[in-house]
Scaffold this active site. Structure first.
Site, PDB file in Angstrom:
ATOM      1  N   LYS A  36      -6.869 -13.371  -4.198  1.00  0.00           N
ATOM      2  CA  LYS A  36      -5.889 -13.790  -3.187  1.00  0.00           C
ATOM      3  C   LYS A  36      -6.148 -13.076  -1.858  1.00  0.00           C
ATOM      4  CE  LYS A  36      -2.662 -10.205  -4.646  1.00  0.00           C
ATOM      5  NZ  LYS A  36      -1.697  -9.865  -5.707  1.00  0.00           N
ATOM      6  N   TYR A 266      -6.736   8.860  25.141  1.00  0.00           N
ATOM      7  CA  TYR A 266      -5.362   8.748  25.636  1.00  0.00           C
ATOM      8  C   TYR A 266      -4.509   9.947  25.202  1.00  0.00           C
ATOM      9  CZ  TYR A 266      -6.301   3.766  26.446  1.00  0.00           C
ATOM     10  OH  TYR A 266      -6.814   2.576  26.867  1.00  0.00           O
TER      11      TYR A 266
HETATM   12  C1  LIG Z   1      -2.179  -9.123  -6.845  1.00  0.00           C
HETATM   13  C2  LIG Z   1      -1.827  -9.497  -8.228  1.00  0.00           C
HETATM   14  C3  LIG Z   1      -2.603  -9.075  -9.323  1.00  0.00           C
HETATM   15  C4  LIG Z   1      -3.738  -8.084  -9.198  1.00  0.00           C
HETATM   16  O1  LIG Z   1      -3.231  -6.786  -9.020  1.00  0.00           O
HETATM   17  P1  LIG Z   1      -4.211  -5.519  -8.905  1.00  0.00           P
HETATM   18  O2  LIG Z   1      -3.300  -4.362  -8.867  1.00  0.00           O
HETATM   19  O3  LIG Z   1      -4.980  -5.694  -7.638  1.00  0.00           O
HETATM   20  O4  LIG Z   1      -5.098  -5.562 -10.092  1.00  0.00           O
HETATM   21  C5  LIG Z   1      -2.293  -9.586 -10.576  1.00  0.00           C
HETATM   22  N1  LIG Z   1      -1.257 -10.435 -10.747  1.00  0.00           N
HETATM   23  C6  LIG Z   1      -0.465 -10.834  -9.733  1.00  0.00           C
HETATM   24  C7  LIG Z   1       0.672 -11.753  -9.990  1.00  0.00           C
HETATM   25  C8  LIG Z   1      -0.721 -10.374  -8.435  1.00  0.00           C
HETATM   26  O5  LIG Z   1       0.070 -10.755  -7.424  1.00  0.00           O
END
Ligand SMILES: *Cc1c(COP(=O)(O)O)cnc(C)c1O
Length: 376
Positions: A36, A266
């Site tokens: 994702k 800065y």
């Molecule tokens: C992001 C996510 C994962 C993966 O989580 P990690 O901690 O990166 O392994 C698994 N399941 C769902 C529903 C997620 O949103």
């Protein structure tokens, strides 16, 4: 990325390291890589193709749009968009492209039913609420859920999933165990009606530390990209062999000598205590280097760590290279990773995250989306 670049810095993605991490996580046939948010900043399509070559049989994306991009790239695996189908168009796309949309509540069932294809079943995944209190059906909803599903024989639930909220926290082991038990009970009920439903629970820390959560399908994300969710805890060794996939480089624009008492950048947040040599590097908060790291991070230059000095600017950042011989404009500075000399450690996303009181996920997403990516 647009047609022009706004920075000469680069995000380097090591796809061989990604594949090695994938194989380190156990039986590849049971893994649904989580890609994702543009594969946590590593780039959706190159990551998906590399994992496809490594034998990945399914993918968890964020949006239906990401799922569509995988289909357009010719990937035929099961694809689960974790945010669910958000719009009516999402539902139509998911059905047309044989994605596996999530059912997260009763409204979703009606929406899914309205777009079942005529000639084949619509595969769906049932999101179970076990303790995250985000999306999904709770245990009490299951009788009504099963009743609704029976009304729509063209809809086939193929996967039950739930998400652990603190699998990386040894001190929350009791909460995690309660989530595991609740998920097992909910799956037992669902699978009485749909025996072929696969179960999916474990995220990265669970894949490393709770093998009983693997079931038919586990869902690691961070571990694929080299992050160890147990970093800083007593269980750190569980993810010790993972390799970071992303590194970030930027060219040195100029090297200048400054005198004791002169300040850099800065706000005069760094004042040299003795004569010094300062390298000006083409990276900044616009390229994902958090301004809150001003005077707090290191850069790796010619294989060695040097302190970053002065406020991080939008597209430039300075480092004190007085300890190094022969640094020149055009040399490469590494913001993350890079080749370290013997006895030197590259800067990691975990280290940056610890300094910023955040998690490496955020560093990877920011660095990966703000820098042009190159793949090897
Ligand atoms: C992001 C996510 C994962 C993966 O989580 P990690 O901690 O990166 O392994 C698994 N399941 C769902 C529903 C997620 O949103």
């Amino acid at each position: 990325m647009s047609a022009y670049t706004v920075t000469p810095s680069r995000c380097h993605i090591d796809l061989a390291a990604l594949r090695r991490n994938f194989f380190r996580l156990g039986n590849p046939a049971s893994i649904m890589p989580v890609i994702k948010s543009d594969a946590y900043g590593h780039g959706l399509l190159p990551v998906a193709r590399a994992l496809d070559q490594a034998g990945a049989r399914r993918f968890a994306v964020g949006t239906v749009d990401e799922g569509m991009a995988l289909r357009e790239a010719g990937l035929g695996q099961r694809i689960v968009p974790l945010l669910g189908a958000v719009s009516p168009q999402d539902w139509r796309t998911a059905a047309a492209l044989d994605l596996t949309p999530l059912l997260t509540d009763f409204e979703d069932i009606e929406k899914a039913a309205a777009c079942c294809p005529a000639n084949r079943p619509l595969h769906v995944a049932v999101k179970c609420e076990t303790g995250m209190n985000r999306l999904g059906f709770s245990a009490d909803d299951l009788p009504a859920l099963l009743e609704s599903l029976r009304r729509f024989p063209h809809m086939t639930p193929v996967l039950a999933l739930s998400h652990l909220s603190c699998a990386d926290m040894p001190e929350e082991a009791a909460y995690t165990q309660a989530q595991i038990r609740l998920f097992a009970d909910m799956c037992a009920t669902l699978r009485e009606a749909f025996p072929d439903m696969a179960r999916s629970l474990g995220n990265s820390p669970a894949v490393l530390g709770l093998p009983e959560t693997r079931y038919e399908v586990c869902r690691p994300g961070l571990a694929l990209y080299g992050g160890n969710a147990f970093s800083g805890t007593g269980r750190e060794t569980l993810g010790a062999d993972l390799e970071w996939v992303m590194s970030v480089s930027a060219p040195i624009l100029r090297v200048r000598r400054i005198k004791a008492g002169q300040s850099v950048s800065y706000g005069r947040a760094f004042v040299a205590s003795c004569d010094a040599t300062v390298a000006v590097v083409a990276a900044g908060y616009a390229t994902g280097l958090a301004r809150n790291l001003s005077n707090r991070t290191d850069l790796l230059i010619n294989g060695r760590r040097v302190p970053q000095v002065g406020r991080v600017c939008m597209g430039m950042v300075m480092a004190d290279v007085s300890a190094l011989a022969n640094v020149r404009a055009g040399d490469t500075a590494w913001i993350l990773g890079g080749p370290a000399a013997p006895g030197q450690r590259p800067i990691t996303a975990q280290e940056m995250a610890d300094k910023l009181d955040t998690i490496p996920y955020e560093i990877l997403c920011q660095m990966g989306s703000a820098n042009p990516r190159v793949y090897s």
